[in-house]
Design a protein around this motif. Sequence first.
Motif, short mmCIF file in Angstrom:
data_model
loop_
_atom_site.label_atom_id
_atom_site.label_comp_id
_atom_site.label_asym_id
_atom_site.label_seq_id
_atom_site.Cartn_x
_atom_site.Cartn_y
_atom_site.Cartn_z
N PHE A 18 -65.71 -60.06 -55.48
CA PHE A 18 -64.48 -59.33 -55.24
C PHE A 18 -63.89 -59.73 -53.90
CE2 PHE A 18 -65.71 -56.40 -58.54
CZ PHE A 18 -64.52 -55.87 -58.98
N THR A 19 -62.57 -59.86 -53.86
CA THR A 19 -61.85 -59.97 -52.61
C THR A 19 -61.32 -58.58 -52.32
OG1 THR A 19 -61.22 -62.25 -53.06
CG2 THR A 19 -59.93 -61.06 -51.40
N ILE A 20 -61.66 -58.08 -51.16
CA ILE A 20 -61.26 -56.73 -50.77
C ILE A 20 -60.27 -56.86 -49.63
CG2 ILE A 20 -62.06 -54.52 -49.85
CD1 ILE A 20 -64.79 -55.21 -51.22
N LEU A 38 -67.54 -50.15 -56.41
CA LEU A 38 -67.38 -51.26 -57.35
C LEU A 38 -68.64 -51.47 -58.19
CD1 LEU A 38 -65.47 -53.80 -55.11
CD2 LEU A 38 -64.56 -52.54 -57.08
N GLY A 39 -69.79 -51.32 -57.56
CA GLY A 39 -71.05 -51.47 -58.28
C GLY A 39 -71.19 -50.44 -59.40
N ILE A 46 -72.35 -56.64 -56.37
CA ILE A 46 -71.06 -57.06 -55.84
C ILE A 46 -71.23 -58.01 -54.66
CG2 ILE A 46 -68.88 -56.25 -54.84
CD1 ILE A 46 -69.45 -55.30 -57.78
N MET A 47 -70.51 -59.12 -54.74
CA MET A 47 -70.40 -60.05 -53.62
C MET A 47 -68.97 -59.87 -53.09
SD MET A 47 -72.38 -63.50 -54.92
CE MET A 47 -70.84 -64.16 -55.48
N ALA A 48 -68.84 -59.39 -51.86
CA ALA A 48 -67.52 -59.04 -51.34
C ALA A 48 -67.07 -59.98 -50.23
CB ALA A 48 -67.55 -57.61 -50.80
N LEU A 62 -58.63 -54.30 -54.43
CA LEU A 62 -59.94 -54.84 -54.80
C LEU A 62 -59.74 -55.72 -56.01
CD1 LEU A 62 -61.76 -51.39 -54.72
CD2 LEU A 62 -61.31 -52.90 -52.79
N GLN A 63 -60.04 -57.03 -55.88
CA GLN A 63 -59.72 -57.95 -56.96
C GLN A 63 -60.85 -58.94 -57.22
OE1 GLN A 63 -56.00 -59.95 -56.39
NE2 GLN A 63 -56.01 -60.83 -58.41
N SER A 64 -61.18 -59.08 -58.52
CA SER A 64 -62.11 -60.11 -58.97
C SER A 64 -61.33 -61.04 -59.91
CB SER A 64 -63.30 -59.49 -59.71
OG SER A 64 -62.90 -59.04 -60.98
#
Length: 85
Positions: A18-20, A38-39, A46-48, A62-64
């Motif tokens: 995710f890009t936060i 998010l989890g 989650i890898m942020a 919050l975008q994946s």
Amino acid sequence: IIHTIEKIFQQKLALVSFTIKSAHALTEKEKESIVRFLGKKTNKKIMATYEIDPSLIAGLRLQSDTLLWEYSIQKQLQAIAVHSL
């Protein structure tokens, strides 16, 4: 090819990137809270990646690759503009 390998690796380990984006710098506690949120929503690890985006005015995006969740003043102003046409 590397992008495909990365996606397969993430699927095997139940990871989502995710890009936060936030209007201001987030504290570690806020970051942990977002990752926990998010989890729970995705049932994945989650890898942020964090970015500051002043155009949000206030709030978060919050975008994946497949998911988007946004709560910001910018989004609310856009909704008002669309409904006032």
